[in-house]
Design an enzyme around this catalytic site. Sequence first.
Site, PDB file in Angstrom:
ATOM      1  N   HIS A 141       0.845  -1.199   0.000  1.00 25.22           N
ATOM      2  CA  HIS A 141       0.000   0.000   0.000  1.00 25.22           C
ATOM      3  C   HIS A 141       0.880   1.249   0.000  1.00 25.22           C
ATOM      4  O   HIS A 141       1.372   1.697   1.037  1.00 25.22           O
ATOM      5  CB  HIS A 141      -0.936  -0.022   1.211  1.00 25.22           C
ATOM      6  N   GLU A 153       2.921   0.336   3.290  1.00 21.44           N
ATOM      7  CA  GLU A 153       2.432  -0.717   4.186  1.00 21.44           C
ATOM      8  C   GLU A 153       2.481  -2.026   3.411  1.00 21.44           C
ATOM      9  O   GLU A 153       1.938  -2.099   2.298  1.00 21.44           O
ATOM     10  CB  GLU A 153       0.992  -0.421   4.614  1.00 21.44           C
ATOM     11  N   ASN A 191      -4.799   3.890   8.094  1.00 22.82           N
ATOM     12  CA  ASN A 191      -6.205   4.296   8.013  1.00 22.82           C
ATOM     13  C   ASN A 191      -7.038   3.722   9.152  1.00 22.82           C
ATOM     14  O   ASN A 191      -8.001   4.356   9.596  1.00 22.82           O
ATOM     15  CB  ASN A 191      -6.805   3.888   6.664  1.00 22.82           C
TER      16      ASN A 191
HETATM   17  N1  LIG Z   1      -5.298   7.464  -5.402  1.00 26.17           N
HETATM   18  C1  LIG Z   1      -4.818   7.254  -4.189  1.00 26.17           C
HETATM   19  O1  LIG Z   1      -4.590   8.185  -3.390  1.00 26.17           O
HETATM   20  C2  LIG Z   1      -4.491   5.842  -3.744  1.00 26.17           C
HETATM   21  C3  LIG Z   1      -3.628   5.644  -2.649  1.00 26.17           C
HETATM   22  C4  LIG Z   1      -3.267   4.336  -2.287  1.00 26.17           C
HETATM   23  C5  LIG Z   1      -3.802   3.271  -2.996  1.00 26.17           C
HETATM   24  N2  LIG Z   1      -4.672   3.492  -4.044  1.00 26.17           N
HETATM   25  C6  LIG Z   1      -5.170   2.315  -4.770  1.00 26.17           C
HETATM   26  O2  LIG Z   1      -4.441   2.206  -5.987  1.00 26.17           O
HETATM   27  C7  LIG Z   1      -5.270   1.633  -6.996  1.00 26.17           C
HETATM   28  C8  LIG Z   1      -5.309   2.531  -8.218  1.00 26.17           C
HETATM   29  O3  LIG Z   1      -5.824   3.782  -7.837  1.00 26.17           O
HETATM   30  P1  LIG Z   1      -5.592   5.081  -8.732  1.00 26.17           P
HETATM   31  O4  LIG Z   1      -6.040   6.238  -7.912  1.00 26.17           O
HETATM   32  O5  LIG Z   1      -4.216   5.070  -9.291  1.00 26.17           O
HETATM   33  O6  LIG Z   1      -6.640   4.817  -9.914  1.00 26.17           O
HETATM   34  P2  LIG Z   1      -6.668   5.450 -11.387  1.00 26.17           P
HETATM   35  O7  LIG Z   1      -8.064   5.344 -11.826  1.00 26.17           O
HETATM   36  O8  LIG Z   1      -5.977   6.774 -11.381  1.00 26.17           O
HETATM   37  O9  LIG Z   1      -5.745   4.463 -12.248  1.00 26.17           O
HETATM   38  C9  LIG Z   1      -6.132   3.157 -12.617  1.00 26.17           C
HETATM   39  C10 LIG Z   1      -5.504   2.837 -13.964  1.00 26.17           C
HETATM   40  O10 LIG Z   1      -5.749   1.470 -14.270  1.00 26.17           O
HETATM   41  C11 LIG Z   1      -6.036   1.378 -15.658  1.00 26.17           C
HETATM   42  N3  LIG Z   1      -6.761   0.130 -15.900  1.00 26.17           N
HETATM   43  C12 LIG Z   1      -8.066  -0.134 -15.733  1.00 26.17           C
HETATM   44  N4  LIG Z   1      -8.327  -1.418 -16.031  1.00 26.17           N
HETATM   45  C13 LIG Z   1      -7.152  -1.982 -16.415  1.00 26.17           C
HETATM   46  C14 LIG Z   1      -6.783  -3.291 -16.823  1.00 26.17           C
HETATM   47  N5  LIG Z   1      -7.668  -4.272 -16.893  1.00 26.17           N
HETATM   48  N6  LIG Z   1      -5.481  -3.511 -17.142  1.00 26.17           N
HETATM   49  C15 LIG Z   1      -4.574  -2.529 -17.073  1.00 26.17           C
HETATM   50  N7  LIG Z   1      -4.865  -1.267 -16.662  1.00 26.17           N
HETATM   51  C16 LIG Z   1      -6.151  -1.003 -16.332  1.00 26.17           C
HETATM   52  C17 LIG Z   1      -6.801   2.633 -15.965  1.00 26.17           C
HETATM   53  O11 LIG Z   1      -6.770   2.940 -17.344  1.00 26.17           O
HETATM   54  C18 LIG Z   1      -6.055   3.663 -15.115  1.00 26.17           C
HETATM   55  O12 LIG Z   1      -4.973   4.265 -15.810  1.00 26.17           O
HETATM   56  C19 LIG Z   1      -6.626   1.385  -6.342  1.00 26.17           C
HETATM   57  O13 LIG Z   1      -6.665   0.064  -5.867  1.00 26.17           O
HETATM   58  C20 LIG Z   1      -6.619   2.381  -5.192  1.00 26.17           C
HETATM   59  O14 LIG Z   1      -7.464   1.971  -4.150  1.00 26.17           O
HETATM   60  C21 LIG Z   1      -5.017   4.741  -4.441  1.00 26.17           C
END
Ligand SMILES: NC(=O)c1ccc[n+]([C@@H]2O[C@H](COP(=O)([O-])OP(=O)(O)OC[C@H]3O[C@@H](n4cnc5c(N)ncnc54)[C@H](O)[C@@H]3O)[C@@H](O)[C@H]2O)c1
Length: 407
Positions: A141, A153, A191
């Site tokens: 994480h 994490e 969290n």
């Molecule tokens: N944004 C945050 O602050 C944060 C912090 C920690 C963890 N996370 C976790 O990280 C993960 C991603 O979050 P994010 O904010 O980067 O999301 P995001 O929507 O910005 O990015 C997701 C990406 O995945 C791509 N994608 C979708 N389906 C796909 C597939 N089948 N194969 C390949 N690529 C694919 C999308 O095109 C997009 O570019 C989530 O699990 C989220 O919970 C987010």
Amino acid sequence: MAERGRAGVVGLGAMGSGIAEVFARGGWSVVGLEEQPAALDRARQRLATSTARAVERGKLDDAGAQALTARVTYTTDVADLAGCEVVVEAVPEVAALKQAVFARLDAVVGPDALLATNTSSLSVTALAAGTSDPSRVVGVHFFNPAPVQPLVEVIATVLTAPATLQRARDVLEGLGKTTIACTDRAGFVVNALLVPYLNHAASWYERGFATREEIDAAMVGAGLPMGPLALLDLVGHDVTTAVLHRLHEQTGDRRHLPTPLLTSLVEAGLLGRKSGRGFYTYDADGPTDAPGPVPAPAASRAGELPEALLVPYLNDVATMVGDRYATAADVDTGMALGCRMPRPFDQLAALGPAATLARQQQVFAETAEPGHRPARLLEQLAAADDPDLALHALRTADGRVPAGRLG
Ligand SMILES: NC(=O)c1ccc[n+]([C@@H]2O[C@H](COP(=O)([O-])OP(=O)(O)OC[C@H]3O[C@@H](n4cnc5c(N)ncnc54)[C@H](O)[C@@H]3O)[C@@H](O)[C@H]2O)c1
């Protein structure tokens, strides 16, 4: 820089592109996978912007930026991840999507590859269980933005091999990250401790015990970088209520239900800074004097702050460590690096275990809320012949709670 290894990153959005950058900065070759070519273009642009920013800040020189960029390749074909030693999945937070990604990865990567998910709230265990070898699956994480935030994490499920956890930590530490380890529970460490504290602060405001300004000022006065209501506005009430529901689903602890005011704010579209209004109203310069959603308190309890909010949070810390979910040192590191809070065991040492316990006993008596029951570890620390020594032993134990040395 010699190639350190080959990493795959699936989903190059806000998190994935940052994670790809972290590996590339650390000298790894990175294969970034997206589903659509258009998304790859966006990812390339994100990496270019982020490395340019690092050059501006003096974190990277031009040659370093070029070398970093050259270490990342982009693809829409999962078969290109075949030679990766480590793959981190960062697709959107949808269980079915992540399961499908893991199934495809499972079929292409080698038997020694480590598979990791960056999920914030889904069960790492369920994702691992759907693969042919769950012993090689962990949660990693990262915090946002991944290239800047030092903490990761690392989540080991009941199926994760100890060697996999160690390998994940070694890889991440080799990339300059600080890792803390925990098992697969909602909210992980940071969290699970931060969000209930924020909810408690919101409920104090909602019940008219203190004004929003009194609550925020008292907690800043206690050494926190930001007041809890200002922080809630910054994070967004939709995000916080989602984490709380996930916590509540797993713990059944009523304190983890979003306080009704938070739910109302979400229903009203007052999500905080991003919608211009939450506990505070914002203009381009920051919060304004506009009144908040709750009238001024009739019978103020502001004099009980900051302990009224700090002590139940420290009790949660003690419960978490006493349950052997994470070590005291990792909880300290997590809160300090994950949200720039003071180290909770410094706060506990400053207040004193006996005084903290006495206050928590009052909270429990007043609320009869099972989640406020004083932590056994807090009772042990308070009863120790030398509470300072007991606290010191707890914090320096490289394993878990040294129960035999406590009172
Ligand atoms: N944004 C945050 O602050 C944060 C912090 C920690 C963890 N996370 C976790 O990280 C993960 C991603 O979050 P994010 O904010 O980067 O999301 P995001 O929507 O910005 O990015 C997701 C990406 O995945 C791509 N994608 C979708 N389906 C796909 C597939 N089948 N194969 C390949 N690529 C694919 C999308 O095109 C997009 O570019 C989530 O699990 C989220 O919970 C987010």
